[in-house]
Structures are given as structure tokens and as C-alpha cells.
Scaffold this motif. Structure first.
Motif, PDB file in Angstrom:
ATOM      1  N   LEU A   1      -1.832  -1.380  -7.120  1.00 53.70           N
ATOM      2  CA  LEU A   1      -2.637  -0.342  -6.455  1.00 53.70           C
ATOM      3  C   LEU A   1      -3.167  -0.811  -5.102  1.00 53.70           C
ATOM      4  O   LEU A   1      -3.152  -0.055  -4.128  1.00 53.70           O
ATOM      5  CB  LEU A   1      -3.804   0.089  -7.345  1.00 53.70           C
ATOM      6  N   VAL A   2      -3.626  -2.047  -5.052  1.00 52.87           N
ATOM      7  CA  VAL A   2      -4.137  -2.596  -3.794  1.00 52.87           C
ATOM      8  C   VAL A   2      -3.014  -2.649  -2.757  1.00 52.87           C
ATOM      9  O   VAL A   2      -3.211  -2.292  -1.588  1.00 52.87           O
ATOM     10  CB  VAL A   2      -4.773  -3.986  -4.009  1.00 52.87           C
ATOM     11  N   GLN A   3      -1.821  -3.067  -3.170  1.00 52.33           N
ATOM     12  CA  GLN A   3      -0.685  -3.110  -2.251  1.00 52.33           C
ATOM     13  C   GLN A   3      -0.349  -1.705  -1.738  1.00 52.33           C
ATOM     14  O   GLN A   3      -0.078  -1.518  -0.541  1.00 52.33           O
ATOM     15  CB  GLN A   3       0.539  -3.719  -2.932  1.00 52.33           C
ATOM     16  N   MET A   4      -0.361  -0.731  -2.622  1.00 58.25           N
ATOM     17  CA  MET A   4      -0.077   0.646  -2.220  1.00 58.25           C
ATOM     18  C   MET A   4      -1.140   1.161  -1.251  1.00 58.25           C
ATOM     19  O   MET A   4      -0.821   1.780  -0.233  1.00 58.25           O
ATOM     20  CB  MET A   4       0.011   1.558  -3.449  1.00 58.25           C
ATOM     21  N   GLU A   5      -2.395   0.895  -1.573  1.00 55.17           N
ATOM     22  CA  GLU A   5      -3.484   1.328  -0.703  1.00 55.17           C
ATOM     23  C   GLU A   5      -3.400   0.656   0.668  1.00 55.17           C
ATOM     24  O   GLU A   5      -3.646   1.293   1.691  1.00 55.17           O
ATOM     25  CB  GLU A   5      -4.837   1.035  -1.358  1.00 55.17           C
ATOM     26  N   ASP A   6      -3.032  -0.631   0.688  1.00 58.68           N
ATOM     27  CA  ASP A   6      -2.900  -1.353   1.951  1.00 58.68           C
ATOM     28  C   ASP A   6      -1.803  -0.728   2.820  1.00 58.68           C
ATOM     29  O   ASP A   6      -1.969  -0.565   4.029  1.00 58.68           O
ATOM     30  CB  ASP A   6      -2.596  -2.835   1.720  1.00 58.68           C
ATOM     31  N   THR A   7      -0.701  -0.367   2.205  1.00 59.49           N
ATOM     32  CA  THR A   7       0.394   0.262   2.948  1.00 59.49           C
ATOM     33  C   THR A   7      -0.021   1.632   3.453  1.00 59.49           C
ATOM     34  O   THR A   7       0.248   1.993   4.605  1.00 59.49           O
ATOM     35  CB  THR A   7       1.651   0.380   2.061  1.00 59.49           C
ATOM     36  N   GLU A   8      -0.707   2.401   2.621  1.00 59.68           N
ATOM     37  CA  GLU A   8      -1.196   3.713   3.047  1.00 59.68           C
ATOM     38  C   GLU A   8      -2.184   3.570   4.202  1.00 59.68           C
ATOM     39  O   GLU A   8      -2.167   4.358   5.146  1.00 59.68           O
ATOM     40  CB  GLU A   8      -1.833   4.445   1.870  1.00 59.68           C
ATOM     41  N   GLU A   9      -3.019   2.541   4.142  1.00 58.31           N
ATOM     42  CA  GLU A   9      -3.968   2.308   5.220  1.00 58.31           C
ATOM     43  C   GLU A   9      -3.244   1.898   6.508  1.00 58.31           C
ATOM     44  O   GLU A   9      -3.600   2.347   7.601  1.00 58.31           O
ATOM     45  CB  GLU A   9      -4.985   1.232   4.837  1.00 58.31           C
ATOM     46  N   GLU A  10      -2.212   1.074   6.383  1.00 57.60           N
ATOM     47  CA  GLU A  10      -1.411   0.703   7.556  1.00 57.60           C
ATOM     48  C   GLU A  10      -0.807   1.946   8.206  1.00 57.60           C
ATOM     49  O   GLU A  10      -0.810   2.074   9.431  1.00 57.60           O
ATOM     50  CB  GLU A  10      -0.277  -0.241   7.164  1.00 57.60           C
TER      51      GLU A  10
END
Length: 152
Positions: free
Chosen positions: A97-106
């Protein structure tokens, strides 16, 4: 990021993966880029001066956005579809989830910077028209894919 914002991204990824079946991804991407240029040119009614500044900026943004989506989100989708989600631990799910959120934030930050840069060359009305044109183009692309699948 909520599901409404994630769905267009997933649709775009799915459309690119299905197109890759008959032509190489590079050929498909170039063809889509040509269609997008024609569509945006009509929708935005850019002056020559605006177009000279807009297209290099947009192409850079679009390439970076594609890379983020293609590289990172593709890995996420593969992980979600490989059957391992039923065996995933809570700790692994949190990391995922953190990885997905980081990509969405990028992706969000990339869009935000792009919009800030656009404000220097386009009026706000045309920037909003661009957002609408992007959504309309993606919708038409998806519809074309669906229609192509029905004819077969």
C-alpha cells in the motif's frame, strides 16, 4: 488517492497492454501519441507561439507519466493478479500500500509541476480544456478498443 482517480489509470494501463498484443509497444505508443496530438490540437486551439512551448513541455510530462505508470503500476497490477494476494501477510500488504501511495503521489506531484509550468504559457481556461481533452481522449481510446474487441 481514491478509486475514482485510480480507475482511469488502470484503464489506460489495460488499454496499452491489450494494444501490445498485435504491434510492438513502441509502435502503439507512437500511434497513440500522433492521435493525441491531433485531438489536442483541435480541442485546445493553440496559437503557434503557444504550441511551440506547449508540445515539448507536454511530451516530457507525458513520457515521465507513462514511465511511472508503466514501470511501477504494472508491477503492482502483476502482483495483484498473480494469486498471491490471498497469501499476503498484513505487513506485506502495508508495504504494498505504501508503495502504491508513493507512486500515486509521484504522479500527483508530476501533474502539479506540469500545471505550474503550463501557467507560464497558457491561460487557465486552456489548461482546464487540456484536462478535459485528456479525459475525452482516454475515453475515446478505450471505446475504440472495446469496439474493436466486439467486431472480432
Amino acid at each position: 488517492m481514491n478509486i475514482r482517480k485510480l480507475l482511469p489509470l488502470l484503464f489506460l494501463l489495460v488499454s496499452f497492454s491489450f494494444y501490445a498484443q498485435s504491434e510492438s509497444m513502441k509502435e502503439k505508443k507512437e500511434k497513440i501519441k500522433e492521435l493525441k496530438v491531433a485531438f489536442f490540437t483541435t480541442e485546445l486551439d493553440l496559437t503557434i507561439s503557444q504550441a511551440e512551448k506547449f508540445w515539448p513541455l507536454y511530451n516530457t510530462f507525458d513520457d515521465k507519466q507513462f514511465e511511472l505508470r508503466h514501470q511501477k503500476m504494472r508491477a503492482f497490477m502483476k502482483r495483484m493478479n498473480d494469486g498471491s494476494l490471498d497469501k499476503i501477510t498484513e505487513k506485506e500488504a502495508n508495504i504494498f500500500l505504501v508503495q502504491m501511495e508513493d507512486t500515486e503521489e509521484e504522479l500527483f506531484l508530476l501533474r502539479k509541476k506540469f500545471t505550474q509550468n503550463l501557467r507560464r504559457i497558457l491561460p487557465s481556461v486552456k489548461i482546464i480544456k487540456l484536462r478535459k481533452a485528456e479525459e475525452d481522449f482516454n475515453r475515446k481510446l478505450l471505446q475504440q478498443y472495446r469496439n474493436k474487441g466486439i467486431k472480432k
